[in-house]
Design a protein around this motif. Structure first.
Motif, PDB file in Angstrom:
ATOM      1  N   LYS A   1       0.833  -1.196   0.000  1.00 28.20           N
ATOM      2  CA  LYS A   1       0.000   0.000   0.000  1.00 28.20           C
ATOM      3  C   LYS A   1       0.868   1.247   0.000  1.00 28.20           C
ATOM      4  N   VAL A   2       0.278   2.334  -0.506  1.00 31.03           N
ATOM      5  CA  VAL A   2       0.975   3.614  -0.608  1.00 31.03           C
ATOM      6  C   VAL A   2       0.782   4.361   0.705  1.00 31.03           C
TER       7      VAL A   2
ATOM      8  N   TRP B   1       6.002   6.459  -0.184  1.00 35.02           N
ATOM      9  CA  TRP B   1       6.513   5.198   0.306  1.00 35.02           C
ATOM     10  C   TRP B   1       5.467   4.098   0.250  1.00 35.02           C
ATOM     11  N   LEU B   2       5.956   2.878   0.231  1.00 38.68           N
ATOM     12  CA  LEU B   2       5.091   1.705   0.204  1.00 38.68           C
ATOM     13  C   LEU B   2       5.324   0.884   1.464  1.00 38.68           C
TER      14      LEU B   2
ATOM     15  N   GLY C   1       2.175   9.012   0.106  1.00 41.86           N
ATOM     16  CA  GLY C   1       2.459   9.507  -1.233  1.00 41.86           C
ATOM     17  C   GLY C   1       3.792   9.086  -1.834  1.00 41.86           C
TER      18      GLY C   1
END
Lengths: 139, 139
Positions: free
Chosen positions: B115-116, B121-122, B119
């Motif tokens: 998931k983000v 990073w995952l 904005g």
């Protein structure tokens, strides 16, 4: 097809680096966080993606109108983003949303209101209109 | 934006007339019929769509390899189609599938395993690999 080829970390890394296609777009799938139903498939350009992240509401890019488009701008049927995911090669986005009103411009909750039967025909899974598009879009 | 413009019945009709883009493709979203999770987003050309309907298992068209592709051909991780839907303008397909093994070539059940966050990073929602891609694809 192997993670060993993921030398730039797109698949296994923690840096969000969306891969836009030749037209500058990524595909976005929106699902309803309450029902898990697929609401719509649309596209985002870099600006739409940035605005979606910044505002917490879905923005798209309309290929037919060639313009940025805030979902619900005319109808009030906004999508509040609960979670955003990206896929292995980061060229698709999945947003789980709270859908105000209905997602589809035809008035249905989801754009996917018909199923394919036997390859040539469709049947309505959900014919009910949540709103009257004639009234909402005043055409 | 109004159903009154649906003069050819694409939106309200019961005839399945998929609208392929300039490259001859429609976008296809596959979800897991058991968990409702989005498994993958891919593309189908006319032949892939026809073979999917005829066989009841998902076929796609790979834009990178420029070839038809039976999902699970190498890995055995086929997708059995339980239901196929199309959207209002018939340029996207949603298939609800029984996924054998895992959908993603990285070994995860879904391609959307990150998931983000904020904005840029995952984070991993599901890091677990159902299979070892090195072994399955023998690279």
């Amino acid at each position: 097809m192997s993670t060993s080829s993921d030398s730039n970390g797109i698949e296994e890394g923690l840096s969000f680096r969306p891969t836009f296609d030749a037209a500058g777009l990524v595909t976005c799938v929106a699902t309803d966080v309450a029902t898990s139903e697929v609401l719509m498939v649309a596209h985002m350009n870099e600006e739409a993606l940035r605005k979606t992240i910044a505002s917490g509401e879905a923005w798209y890019y309309s290929r037919s109108r060639k313009s940025l488009w805030r979902k619900g701008e005319t109808s009030g049927h906004v999508q509040r983003v609960v979670e955003m995911r990206t896929d292995c090669d980061q060229d698709a986005i999945w947003i789980r949303v709270e859908q105000v009103g209905a997602a589809c411009h035809t008035g249905r909750h989801s754009c996917f209101y018909r199923k394919v039967e036997g390859g040539e025909w469709l049947s309505f899974v959900d014919a009910d209109k949540v709103f009257d598009p004639e009234a909402v879009y005043r055409k």
